[in-house]
Scaffold this motif. Structure first.
Motif, short mmCIF file in Angstrom:
data_model
loop_
_atom_site.label_atom_id
_atom_site.label_comp_id
_atom_site.label_asym_id
_atom_site.label_seq_id
_atom_site.Cartn_x
_atom_site.Cartn_y
_atom_site.Cartn_z
N VAL A 196 21.25 -12.20 41.44
CA VAL A 196 21.53 -10.66 41.73
C VAL A 196 20.24 -9.71 41.68
O VAL A 196 19.92 -9.55 40.38
CB VAL A 196 22.96 -10.06 41.30
CG1 VAL A 196 22.79 -8.59 41.39
CG2 VAL A 196 23.91 -10.95 41.52
N ASP A 197 19.61 -9.22 42.57
CA ASP A 197 18.40 -8.58 42.37
C ASP A 197 18.22 -7.62 43.23
O ASP A 197 18.96 -7.29 44.18
CB ASP A 197 17.25 -9.63 42.05
CG ASP A 197 15.98 -8.94 41.75
OD1 ASP A 197 15.81 -7.91 41.04
OD2 ASP A 197 14.85 -9.64 41.78
N LEU A 198 17.40 -6.76 43.04
CA LEU A 198 16.85 -5.55 44.11
C LEU A 198 16.06 -6.19 45.17
O LEU A 198 15.09 -6.92 44.98
CB LEU A 198 16.08 -4.56 43.42
CG LEU A 198 16.40 -3.77 42.23
CD1 LEU A 198 15.65 -3.05 41.40
CD2 LEU A 198 18.06 -3.13 42.57
N VAL A 199 16.36 -5.77 46.31
CA VAL A 199 15.82 -5.98 47.66
C VAL A 199 15.12 -4.80 48.33
O VAL A 199 15.99 -3.81 48.56
CB VAL A 199 16.56 -6.82 48.44
CG1 VAL A 199 15.98 -7.39 49.68
CG2 VAL A 199 17.21 -8.18 47.92
N ASP A 200 14.08 -4.80 48.60
CA ASP A 200 13.53 -3.61 49.58
C ASP A 200 13.23 -4.09 50.77
O ASP A 200 13.84 -4.46 51.86
CB ASP A 200 12.54 -2.81 48.83
CG ASP A 200 11.76 -1.80 49.72
OD1 ASP A 200 12.55 -1.34 50.50
OD2 ASP A 200 10.78 -1.11 49.19
N THR A 201 11.74 -4.66 50.94
CA THR A 201 11.25 -5.12 52.18
C THR A 201 11.84 -6.75 52.56
O THR A 201 11.91 -7.27 53.51
CB THR A 201 9.75 -5.27 52.18
OG1 THR A 201 9.43 -6.11 51.13
CG2 THR A 201 9.19 -3.76 52.08
N GLY A 202 12.23 -7.20 51.52
CA GLY A 202 12.80 -8.64 51.45
C GLY A 202 11.54 -9.58 51.31
O GLY A 202 11.75 -10.98 51.31
N ASN A 203 10.28 -9.22 51.04
CA ASN A 203 9.20 -9.94 50.94
C ASN A 203 9.06 -10.89 49.80
O ASN A 203 8.70 -12.09 50.05
CB ASN A 203 7.86 -8.95 51.01
CG ASN A 203 7.62 -8.26 52.12
OD1 ASN A 203 7.97 -8.90 53.14
ND2 ASN A 203 6.72 -7.24 52.08
N ALA A 221 8.82 -14.89 50.21
CA ALA A 221 7.90 -15.77 49.46
C ALA A 221 8.42 -16.89 48.83
O ALA A 221 7.70 -17.64 48.42
CB ALA A 221 6.84 -14.87 48.78
N ASN A 222 9.45 -16.78 48.14
CA ASN A 222 9.98 -17.73 47.11
C ASN A 222 11.23 -18.27 47.65
O ASN A 222 12.01 -19.13 47.24
CB ASN A 222 10.62 -17.18 46.09
CG ASN A 222 9.35 -16.46 45.31
OD1 ASN A 222 8.47 -17.19 44.78
ND2 ASN A 222 9.39 -15.20 45.27
N SER A 268 11.36 -11.39 37.19
CA SER A 268 11.25 -12.64 38.02
C SER A 268 12.56 -13.36 38.59
O SER A 268 12.32 -14.71 38.23
CB SER A 268 10.06 -13.48 37.38
OG SER A 268 8.96 -12.65 37.26
N MET A 269 13.72 -12.79 38.43
CA MET A 269 14.66 -13.58 39.01
C MET A 269 14.68 -14.52 40.10
O MET A 269 15.34 -15.56 39.99
CB MET A 269 15.95 -12.61 39.27
CG MET A 269 16.70 -12.25 38.27
SD MET A 269 15.90 -10.79 37.17
CE MET A 269 15.76 -9.47 38.51
N GLU A 270 13.79 -14.26 40.95
CA GLU A 270 13.45 -15.22 42.12
C GLU A 270 13.19 -16.66 41.96
O GLU A 270 13.60 -17.54 42.38
CB GLU A 270 12.34 -14.84 43.02
CG GLU A 270 12.56 -13.43 43.70
CD GLU A 270 12.50 -12.08 42.81
OE1 GLU A 270 11.88 -12.35 41.71
OE2 GLU A 270 12.54 -10.88 43.05
N LEU A 271 12.58 -16.65 40.36
CA LEU A 271 12.41 -18.15 40.01
C LEU A 271 13.43 -18.86 39.80
O LEU A 271 13.69 -20.38 39.78
CB LEU A 271 11.35 -17.90 38.70
CG LEU A 271 10.67 -19.23 37.91
CD1 LEU A 271 10.21 -20.10 39.14
CD2 LEU A 271 10.20 -19.10 36.89
N ALA A 272 14.45 -18.47 39.08
CA ALA A 272 15.86 -19.31 38.81
C ALA A 272 16.23 -20.13 39.65
O ALA A 272 16.55 -21.40 39.15
CB ALA A 272 16.88 -18.28 38.04
N ARG A 315 26.56 -20.41 38.91
CA ARG A 315 25.56 -19.70 37.95
C ARG A 315 24.89 -18.55 38.58
O ARG A 315 23.98 -18.98 39.56
CB ARG A 315 24.70 -20.84 37.26
CG ARG A 315 25.49 -21.64 36.41
CD ARG A 315 24.62 -21.90 35.14
NE ARG A 315 23.54 -22.76 35.58
CZ ARG A 315 22.81 -23.94 34.91
NH1 ARG A 315 23.63 -24.61 34.37
NH2 ARG A 315 21.95 -24.63 35.33
N VAL A 316 24.71 -17.53 38.21
CA VAL A 316 24.04 -16.62 38.67
C VAL A 316 22.90 -15.88 37.58
O VAL A 316 23.41 -15.40 36.39
CB VAL A 316 24.93 -15.24 39.07
CG1 VAL A 316 24.15 -14.26 39.87
CG2 VAL A 316 26.41 -15.90 40.09
#
Ligand code: ATP
Ligand code: PRP
Length: 217
Positions: free
Chosen positions: A157-164, A168-169, A143-147, A115-116
């Motif tokens: 599947v989300d955008l990543v820049d610094t990875g912060n 953090a999650n 806020s995909m990181e919550l899922a 599941r993505v």
């Protein structure tokens, strides 16, 4: 008869912040302070060019339908867009990040029956289908990181820049789908009808991008 203005659909937010200096080098500066103004259609220092200020994900729609002649938005948004009514003549090299599959630290890698959660269902379906992985895609708007943290999905599947944000999650990027930057797009019909003016704008922006790249190096 005087020709109508060229309209550029501009993604507001971080893309606009990075794009305005490039437009300025092309002789186009907004007639208003866009940080303060609530106007959606803005004149510029070039009497032949106007800006419409909209959400990044709406830019291809406005340009695709010809309501704006040109647009500036992220490659992620363009890959997700289903139409084929746009040219993409120039990589502006701004708002750089990457689109990635991410999951909880220590989780098993993407295999079958996954599941993505994502803002990018089309890209995500294509990506996993090309790898022969059966993935159920859950569309979210932010806020995909919550899922994965609350059991809604195994991966995102989300955008990543610094990875912060991932860090953090308690998440980590597992696979890069592709590198992202913002692009100049052009409505195909407008490119024919207003060819000389649009081609000129593309070339001045190309020069501005090349200058920005060499000064950053
Ligand atoms: P929308 O309004 O379409 O829902 P949004 O509110 O998420 O988008 P932004 O976060 O400003 O708007 O993202 C717009 C675009 O900026 C993205 O489509 C992507 O191309 C780029 N982008 C997003 N996050 C980053 C980042 N962390 N670093 C660099 N570029 C980014
Ligand atoms: C974007 C993106 C990620 C984050 C990645 O969110 O959706 O959550 O940036 O950047 P990082 O790797 O440097 O942390 P944004 O900051 O635009 O917030 P929003 O999309 O939730 O409004």
């Amino acid at each position: 008869m005087s020709e109508r203005k060229l309209l550029i659909a501009m993604a507001k937010g971080r893309i606009m912040e990075d794009a305005l200096p490039l437009l300025a080098q092309a002789g186009i500066t907004p007639a208003e302070d866009l940080k303060k103004s609530r106007k959606l259609i803005v004149d510029t220092s070039d009497p032949g060019v106007g800006l419409v200020i909209i959400r990044a994900s709406d830019v291809p729609t406005y340009v695709g339908y010809g309501a704006a002649d040109l647009g500036i938005t992220g490659k992620d948004v363009l890959m997700e867009y289903a139409g084929n009514d746009l040219y993409e003549p120039l990589d502006l090299g701004i708002a750089r990040c990457r689109l990635a599959v991410a999951g909880p630290v220590g989780a098993a890698p993407a295999t079958d029956r996954l599941r993505v959660a994502t803002k990018y269902p089309n890209i995500t379906r294509r990506y996993f289908a090309a790898r022969g992985i059966q993935a159920e895609v859950i569309k979210l708007y932010g806020s995909m990181e919550l899922a994965p943290l609350v059991g809604l999905a195994d991966k995102i599947v989300d955008l990543v820049d610094t990875g912060n944000t991932l860090k953090a999650n308690g998440l980590v990027a597992e696979e890069t789908i592709c590198d992202i930057s913002s692009r100049l797009i052009v409505n195909k019909a407008a490119m024919k009808i207003r060819h000389a003016r649009i081609q000129h704008l593309i070339e001045v922006l190309r020069t501005a991008v090349a200058g920005a790249g060499s000064s950053a190096a």
